[in-house]
Design an enzyme around this catalytic site. Structure first.
Site, PDB file in Angstrom:
ATOM      1  N   TYR A  96     108.404 -78.399 -23.053  1.00 12.87           N
ATOM      2  CA  TYR A  96     107.152 -78.293 -23.808  1.00 12.87           C
ATOM      3  C   TYR A  96     106.389 -77.042 -23.381  1.00 12.87           C
ATOM      4  CZ  TYR A  96     102.551 -79.519 -25.692  1.00 12.87           C
ATOM      5  OH  TYR A  96     101.350 -79.515 -26.363  1.00 12.87           O
ATOM      6  N   GLY A 144      95.644 -86.990 -35.416  1.00 14.37           N
ATOM      7  CA  GLY A 144      95.193 -86.186 -34.283  1.00 14.37           C
ATOM      8  C   GLY A 144      94.460 -84.916 -34.658  1.00 14.37           C
ATOM      9  N   ILE A 145      94.859 -83.814 -34.037  1.00 13.77           N
ATOM     10  CA  ILE A 145      94.198 -82.529 -34.237  1.00 13.77           C
ATOM     11  C   ILE A 145      94.295 -82.085 -35.696  1.00 13.77           C
ATOM     12  CG2 ILE A 145      94.245 -80.083 -33.627  1.00 13.77           C
ATOM     13  CD1 ILE A 145      95.277 -80.950 -30.837  1.00 13.77           C
TER      14      ILE A 145
END
Length: 315
Positions: free
Chosen positions: A231, A92-93
């Site tokens: 989150y 991912g990132i």
């Protein structure tokens, strides 16, 4: 010995086997030597010794320049490049950041729990000698402290931290309260981030230079029901940690930025309950986040970017 010829004096000055006194940085490896005998000769005050002293001083200056140039040449590849440490670098990132920083000429150190994933990312980077794999879990405080020191020693510096490791969970609402998984989110997204920050601070303080880039979230800037209760709380905490670094550590040359993206097309996003993967193409891409991180890292040292909010274009 006072009648030694200039040639003898110069030869002794250059090749004597006693430790170098011309530079502190490369005394163990440079080729310039000066013996205590030559120092005594230089200290005498006679017409002949004064003549030798003038010659000696000239060669001393030249030798210092040569020694310094040698040091720079031998270490340019290591010390002229900046080192970026990326956590959560296995996908991912984080993987996109690894590629972007490597392309920008940085040495990159990659950390995640999955060593195999890190090796796959590392293999995709252009210069293997400028890649360092350090597997680990950000919740391991001692492990992160050791990793930071190891990476700084490997790279010659630790200039950029991409504090990117994070997770979310399926059970996100108060109606689905699940202490075990909610505690895990706090452990990784808050405590893990703290561990990595604390590991880097002594190194960056000593350098009087450092950029910390934290992968926060739109949910760390605004309330987001889709992101979930715990989150969102964890990312709000991370954004505030970033602000506190600017408040307290700016005097030490350290700057901190929280990246607050909306939906990014990553494996983490695909875990959102009821998520439609067909919408991922219209979202922020990991490469967009990576470009933003490099932009932040390359900003001149007198400018701080406390927060960058990103969102996809609404069509």
């Amino acid at each position: 010995m006072a009648s030694a010829s200039p040639t003898f004096f110069i030869f002794k000055f250059i090749v004597s086997n006693t430790p170098c006194r011309l530079c502190g940085l490369v005394s163990a490896s440079c080729g310039v030597r000066a013996s205590s005998h030559d120092e005594r000769l230089l200290s005498r005050s006679t017409p002949k010794s004064n003549f030798y002293k003038k010659i000696g001083n000239s060669f001393y200056t030249l030798a210092k320049i040569w020694c310094y140039d040698l040091h720079i040449e031998e270490n340019a590849g290591k010390h002229m490049k900046k080192t970026a440490w990326i956590t959560g670098a296995g996908s991912g990132i984080g993987a996109a950041m690894a590629r972007a920083f490597a392309a920008a000429g940085y040495r990159v150190a990659l950390t995640a729990r999955n060593t195999e994933a890190l090796e796959t990312v590392a293999a995709s980077l252009p210069a293997q000698e400028d890649v360092y794999i350090k597997s680990g879990d950000v919740t391991n405080r001692t492990g992160m402290a050791d990793a930071a020191q190891e990476i700084a020693e490997w790279g010659g510096n630790l200039t950029v931290l991409c504090n990117n490791a994070g997770l979310n969970i399926p059970k996100r609402t108060w109606a689905e309260l699940d202490w075990a998984s909610w505690d895990q989110v706090i452990d990784v997204n808050v405590t893990g981030a703290l561990n990595v920050i604390a590991a880097c601070l002594p190194i960056m303080r000593a350098q009087k230079d450092g950029v910390m880039i934290h992968t926060s979230s739109w949910a760390g800037r605004f309330h987001s029901a889709t992101g979930g209760v715990v989150y969102g709380a964890s990312k709000h905490a991370l954004s505030d940690l970033s602000l506190s670094l600017n408040d307290e550590e700016g005097k030490n040359g350290i700057r901190s930025t929280a990246l607050c993206p909306a939906e990014v097309a990553t494996p983490l996003l695909a875990r959102r309950p009821g998520f439609d993967t067909d919408t991922m193409a219209a979202m922020i891409q990991p490469e967009d986040m990576a470009k933003t991180a490099v932009f932040v890292a390359e900003m001149q040292a007198g400018v701080c970017l406390p927060e960058i909010v990103l969102s996809p274009v609404r069509t």
